[in-house]
Each structure stands twice: as structure tokens, then as C-alpha cells.
Scaffold this motif. Sequence first.
Motif, short mmCIF file in Angstrom:
data_model
loop_
_atom_site.label_atom_id
_atom_site.label_comp_id
_atom_site.label_asym_id
_atom_site.label_seq_id
_atom_site.Cartn_x
_atom_site.Cartn_y
_atom_site.Cartn_z
N ASN A 27 -26.01 -22.90 -13.37
CA ASN A 27 -27.27 -23.63 -13.49
C ASN A 27 -28.18 -23.09 -14.59
O ASN A 27 -29.34 -23.50 -14.69
N HIS A 28 -27.66 -22.19 -15.41
CA HIS A 28 -28.48 -21.59 -16.46
C HIS A 28 -27.78 -21.63 -17.82
O HIS A 28 -27.98 -20.75 -18.65
N TYR A 29 -26.99 -22.66 -18.04
CA TYR A 29 -26.36 -22.87 -19.34
C TYR A 29 -27.32 -23.64 -20.25
O TYR A 29 -27.06 -24.78 -20.61
N THR A 30 -28.42 -22.99 -20.61
CA THR A 30 -29.38 -23.57 -21.54
C THR A 30 -29.66 -22.57 -22.66
O THR A 30 -29.43 -21.35 -22.49
N GLU A 62 -32.51 -21.55 -23.78
CA GLU A 62 -33.57 -20.62 -23.39
C GLU A 62 -33.04 -19.53 -22.46
O GLU A 62 -33.37 -18.34 -22.63
N ALA A 63 -32.23 -19.92 -21.48
CA ALA A 63 -31.70 -18.92 -20.54
C ALA A 63 -30.74 -17.97 -21.23
O ALA A 63 -30.78 -16.75 -21.01
N ILE A 64 -29.87 -18.51 -22.09
CA ILE A 64 -28.92 -17.66 -22.81
C ILE A 64 -29.67 -16.69 -23.72
O ILE A 64 -29.29 -15.51 -23.85
N THR A 65 -30.74 -17.15 -24.35
CA THR A 65 -31.55 -16.26 -25.19
C THR A 65 -32.15 -15.13 -24.37
O THR A 65 -32.17 -13.97 -24.80
N PHE A 86 -29.66 -9.88 -12.93
CA PHE A 86 -30.81 -10.76 -13.04
C PHE A 86 -31.10 -11.37 -11.67
O PHE A 86 -30.17 -11.85 -10.99
N ASN A 87 -32.36 -11.36 -11.28
CA ASN A 87 -32.79 -12.08 -10.08
C ASN A 87 -33.02 -13.55 -10.44
O ASN A 87 -33.87 -13.85 -11.29
N GLY A 94 -30.35 -15.98 -5.42
CA GLY A 94 -29.63 -14.71 -5.41
C GLY A 94 -29.69 -14.00 -6.75
O GLY A 94 -30.65 -14.12 -7.51
N GLN A 95 -28.64 -13.26 -7.04
CA GLN A 95 -28.57 -12.47 -8.26
C GLN A 95 -27.33 -12.83 -9.06
O GLN A 95 -26.35 -13.36 -8.53
N ALA A 96 -27.39 -12.51 -10.35
CA ALA A 96 -26.25 -12.72 -11.24
C ALA A 96 -26.12 -11.49 -12.14
O ALA A 96 -27.12 -10.98 -12.64
#
Length: 385
Positions: free
Chosen positions: A129-132, A134-137, A180-181, A187-189
Amino acid sequence: MDKALMAMSLEEEDEPFDMMDLPEYSSCERNVFSIIGRLLNPECQKMASLILDMPRKWQKYDRARGVALSVERFQFIFDTENDLDEILAKGFQTFNEWGLAIERWVDVPPADYLQFVPLWVQLRNIPVNHYTIEAITTFGDVVGQVIEVAFDPKKSQSRGFVRVLIKFDVSKPLRKSKVFNLPRGAGQATIEYFYEKVQKRCYSCHRLTHEQNVCPILVKMRQDQAINRRLGKAFEKPPQSPVLKKSDPLFGVLEEKQVGLHPILGRPCIHPEVLEGMRQYLLVVDGEERKIREERVKKSVLEAESSETSRKSILRLEPLPIIAKDPLKGKGLVFGYSSEDSSTQSERIRPNGPKLLSAAIHAADPNSKNSGDIIMQNERWFNGL
């Protein structure tokens, strides 16, 4: 002899010598097509060998000449700007398996000259859910300032990682992973980081500047343990001096955690130039106007802290990353990782072709029945490269 000794004085001031500002005293014109470099581990990298070997490694033996500037600094002067640009475009480079910091020559180098190197980093285990961008940066900023992101969300991703180009501080360790929270109780990753073209590092602190047996952190740890044994008590580190002192115009306006070093990024939360601008903004007024401006400063900082993009561009003065559509742009090898994409295998295998190492062993065996066929097959394979 007595007269000479009497003429000498230990109290005589050593005045600096003024160098003449004449063209024949300056090599700036020659230095325009040159790079300045630094050995990251001089103990394991011989300067004389580097000066001789690097032009051959670059395939510019007759178009580049090296100069040893000091024990760890060097210069290479190229005949053309195209050759210089080609070398810089290679990105991170190594000599004797240890890294080099290389930058283009400048007349007046900044304070952080040769302190950073460009590194392509592979980010693995990114949450679905964080393949963007901004998130990758944000994931990449943990290991270094992200300059470029090789990711196109509109295209298929055939590999289990995303690559980012970072500006890496060579005084920092190479972080292997970071937890990362995730928001909304997801949860966490744990994001894993794989560094391309980096061959050797300290296996204790993961820095690029020394081997494990001379690691300063291990040496300091042993010294602290010795002090503890002698004193019979724990050795406490002195507290860090605060950024905001009582005489600072921003004291009481911003909190220390807002202006100090980021505990994870290791970079200032607010760039010194931004802080100085805030101070000047407050110093020019007094009374009620001063209080009004203090509230504006508080509000502006809180608004900028609301998103990582504004933190990066407004507070830290870091440029937003370039977006590359080619996911394999500038891709290099990953050393020391058990990954399918890392090139740590001792054998190169071509599809439908022989294993070179095993084929060479069989070919060298005179008792092998097919040794002649294998030799001819390997010759055809090499000629096709």
C-alpha cells in the motif's frame, strides 16, 4: 655562529607569504577538465597504484593524467570535457575494492567537498500500500538524501525491489534495514537496503573508511571498558550541547527537537540558512510586533512539518528527487548479499551456454574425451561477447 644565534628570535611572528596573483602562478585553466578524488580507505589503497591503474580502468590511458595531491587526495586531468563527463556519469567507483569519493574540480571547494558519494540503493520489502513516489522517497531518505527515484507506477514491476539514487555521507554507516511504523494501525514494515557497486566495508560499523580490525568504534568501546574497569563505574558520555541557547532569538520559539539533528536521518531538521533567516526576521523588530512574528514562525514551521515533501524542500532545503522511468537506470552489481540480482557468483552463465569455469576445468583435463569440442565451444562463446 654567535651573531647568527643572536639574530634569531623565538618570539618572531611567522607572517604568511602573499602569493602573486598572476596567470603563470595559477593552474585553474588546466584544472577545468579535471576531477578531484579522495581515497576512502588510504590504508588499503596505494596512491601510486591508483594514479597508474585508473586511466587503464577507464580506458583513457592516453587521455588522462593523474596527480597525487596528498596521502589520500588525487586529481585526474582529462584532454576533453566529454571524457570527464563520462567518468562522472559512472557514479560510485572503487579501487582495490574500496570506495572513492570523486567530484568535479571547483575553484573554491565547499566545506563538504568530497564528503558525499552517489549510490544506487535497492529497497526491498516495500509494503503493497506504499508503492508511491513519496513513500519510496521517504524510505530512501533514511540512508541518504534521495536524488533520483527509478520507478514508474504505470508500468509493470518484474523485480522485487525499487531503486533510488542517494547522496551518501561517507562518514555514516551503510544501514542494512530499518523498521517503519505504518499508519492507521497497519503494523510495521522492515525495509531492507542493498547497495550497488559497494564491495568492501567495515563489518562492525558498516562504514566505507576502514577495515574491521581498526574500527574506531571497536577501539573506543575497548577504551571505555578499560576506563570502567579502572574506575569501577560506568563511563557516561557528555551530553550534546543544545542548538538553541538562551541568547538565540529562536529560544522559546522553537523546540530543540525541531532544530537539532534528526535522530534517524542524521541531518539537521532545519537547514542552518533557514534558521538564520528566521533569526534575522525576529531581530529587526521589538515589542508586540516581535511576538506576532514569533507566532508566525511557529505556525510556518508546523505547517512545513505536516508533510515529508515540505520538510525536505522548505525546511531542509533539499531538492525534490528526479523521477526516472527506467527502473534499471545506472544499475550496478550488489556485493555480499544472497540475492538473485547480486553478482556474487563465481561463474557467469549465458543462456543455453556452458559454465565457463567448469568447462575450462574439463578442457584442461587431457583425459577428457570432449576437451577439444569444449575448447572450440568456449572460443565461439567468447567471440560472441
